[in-house]
Design a protein around this motif. Structure first.
Motif, short mmCIF file in Angstrom:
data_model
loop_
_atom_site.label_atom_id
_atom_site.label_comp_id
_atom_site.label_asym_id
_atom_site.label_seq_id
_atom_site.Cartn_x
_atom_site.Cartn_y
_atom_site.Cartn_z
N MET A 168 -52.86 2.36 98.97
CA MET A 168 -53.34 3.15 97.84
C MET A 168 -54.68 2.64 97.31
N SER A 169 -55.36 1.82 98.09
CA SER A 169 -56.66 1.29 97.69
C SER A 169 -57.64 2.42 97.37
N ARG A 170 -58.54 2.18 96.44
CA ARG A 170 -59.58 3.16 96.12
C ARG A 170 -60.60 3.29 97.24
N ASN A 171 -60.72 2.24 98.06
CA ASN A 171 -61.68 2.27 99.15
C ASN A 171 -61.09 3.03 100.33
N PRO A 172 -61.78 4.05 100.84
CA PRO A 172 -61.20 4.87 101.92
C PRO A 172 -60.97 4.11 103.22
N ILE A 173 -61.75 3.06 103.47
CA ILE A 173 -61.54 2.26 104.68
C ILE A 173 -60.31 1.37 104.51
N PHE A 174 -60.23 0.64 103.40
CA PHE A 174 -59.07 -0.22 103.16
C PHE A 174 -57.78 0.60 103.11
N ARG A 175 -57.90 1.83 102.65
CA ARG A 175 -56.72 2.67 102.48
C ARG A 175 -56.06 3.02 103.82
N THR A 176 -56.79 2.89 104.90
CA THR A 176 -56.22 3.21 106.22
C THR A 176 -55.33 2.08 106.76
N VAL A 177 -55.22 0.97 106.05
CA VAL A 177 -54.52 -0.19 106.60
C VAL A 177 -53.06 0.11 106.90
N GLY A 178 -52.42 0.98 106.11
CA GLY A 178 -51.03 1.32 106.38
C GLY A 178 -50.86 2.02 107.71
N VAL A 179 -51.70 3.03 107.94
CA VAL A 179 -51.66 3.78 109.20
C VAL A 179 -52.01 2.87 110.38
N CYS A 180 -53.04 2.06 110.21
CA CYS A 180 -53.47 1.16 111.28
C CYS A 180 -52.39 0.15 111.63
N THR A 181 -51.74 -0.40 110.61
CA THR A 181 -50.68 -1.38 110.86
C THR A 181 -49.51 -0.73 111.56
N ALA A 182 -49.17 0.50 111.18
CA ALA A 182 -48.09 1.24 111.85
C ALA A 182 -48.42 1.46 113.33
N GLN A 183 -49.68 1.73 113.63
CA GLN A 183 -50.09 1.93 115.02
C GLN A 183 -49.96 0.63 115.81
N ILE A 184 -50.39 -0.47 115.22
CA ILE A 184 -50.27 -1.77 115.88
C ILE A 184 -48.81 -2.11 116.13
N LEU A 185 -47.97 -1.89 115.14
CA LEU A 185 -46.55 -2.18 115.24
C LEU A 185 -45.92 -1.35 116.37
N ALA A 186 -46.26 -0.09 116.44
CA ALA A 186 -45.71 0.78 117.48
C ALA A 186 -46.11 0.31 118.87
N VAL A 187 -47.35 -0.11 119.02
CA VAL A 187 -47.83 -0.60 120.32
C VAL A 187 -47.09 -1.87 120.72
N LEU A 188 -46.93 -2.79 119.78
CA LEU A 188 -46.22 -4.03 120.08
C LEU A 188 -44.79 -3.76 120.52
N ARG A 189 -44.10 -2.91 119.79
CA ARG A 189 -42.70 -2.63 120.12
C ARG A 189 -42.57 -1.86 121.42
N ALA A 190 -43.52 -0.98 121.69
CA ALA A 190 -43.49 -0.22 122.94
C ALA A 190 -43.64 -1.13 124.15
N HIS A 191 -44.30 -2.28 123.94
CA HIS A 191 -44.48 -3.24 125.03
C HIS A 191 -43.43 -4.35 125.00
N GLY A 192 -42.41 -4.19 124.18
CA GLY A 192 -41.30 -5.12 124.18
C GLY A 192 -41.56 -6.45 123.51
N VAL A 193 -42.58 -6.52 122.67
CA VAL A 193 -42.87 -7.77 121.96
C VAL A 193 -41.92 -7.90 120.77
N TYR A 194 -41.33 -9.06 120.59
CA TYR A 194 -40.36 -9.31 119.51
C TYR A 194 -41.14 -9.33 118.19
N THR A 195 -41.05 -8.23 117.45
CA THR A 195 -41.91 -8.03 116.29
C THR A 195 -41.11 -7.62 115.06
N GLU A 196 -41.53 -8.13 113.91
CA GLU A 196 -40.93 -7.75 112.63
C GLU A 196 -42.03 -7.30 111.69
N PHE A 197 -41.72 -6.29 110.86
CA PHE A 197 -42.65 -5.85 109.82
C PHE A 197 -41.88 -5.66 108.53
#
Length: 221
Positions: A168-197
């Motif tokens: 919910m950051s006022r900065n439009p770049i910082f505000r993308t961190v949720g979406v970006c983190t979700a993408q990283i998490l999905a990639v890690l899990r798709a490759h079988g890396v033991y990951t927690e969020f």
């Protein structure tokens, strides 16, 4: 114990507990007592490293500064990683008498970005923690998705977290961190890396001490 290595500030607690070392990059606790308690709680050696050029040593390539109008990120990550591997880590591990180290790297914000970025290219650290990692960094999610194939045999753990208010950051770049983190998490899990969020209370600047403990609960479970 506090010391200086290659112009970086280092705080160390604990001893060689079966070679398990957690390096905390860019965050120094308010007291040695807290670090000592962490070392005892998880039966590890723990070392904090601070004093680097935050915007430049921890970034993987050049990119426009954020917020708009800020100096350009210089992307000196490769140079800083070399310093860690050839000078800083050997000095710390000699000090604590570590043999056959199992290393965890814990980063925060840009150092959280650095932690996951370096994991792709080298095997220095077994486990990775990124608290409020700056995955909004230009080109990072695309680069990570394209290069993770080299790490699919990783047997380590990865822990990611964000403050609930960060997207919910006022900065439009910082505000993308949720979406970006979700993408990283999905990639890690798709490759079988033991990951927690997990989502943590507060924003990007909420206290890192309790968030560190949540991460280490997972890494050293």
């Amino acid at each position: 114990m506090k010391t200086k290595i290659d112009n970086l500030n280092v705080m160390i607690a604990g001893a060689d507990y079966n070679g398990r070392i957690c390096y905390i990059l860019g965050f120094e606790p308010e007291s040695q007592h807290w670090l000592d308690e962490v070392a005892r709680r998880y039966n590890i050696c723990v070392a904090t490293i601070t004093g680097m050029d935050w915007d430049n040593d921890l970034t993987p390539w050049t990119a426009p500064g954020v917020p708009a109008g800020s100096p350009t990120f210089k992307g000196n990550g490769k140079i800083f990683l070399s310093t860690l591997r050839t000078a800083v880590l050997p000095a710390i591990e000699k000090e604590v008498g570590t043999v056959s180290p199992q290393r965890t790297l814990l980063g925060i914000s840009l150092s959280g970005l650095f932690a996951l970025w370096q994991w792709i290219g080298c095997d220095t650290f077994t486990n990775i923690v990124s608290l409020s990692g700056s995955f909004w960094y230009r080109g990072f999610t695309e680069w990570f998705s394209a290069n993770i194939g080299s790490k699919i045999d990783s047997r380590g753990k990865i822990f990611l977290s964000l403050g609930r208010q960060e997207p919910m950051s006022r900065n439009p770049i910082f505000r993308t961190v949720g979406v970006c983190t979700a993408q990283i998490l999905a990639v890690l899990r798709a490759h079988g890396v033991y990951t927690e969020f997990i989502w943590e209370p507060g924003d990007h600047y909420a206290s890192y001490e309790p968030r560190t403990l949540h991460a280490l609960d997972f890494i050293y479970a």
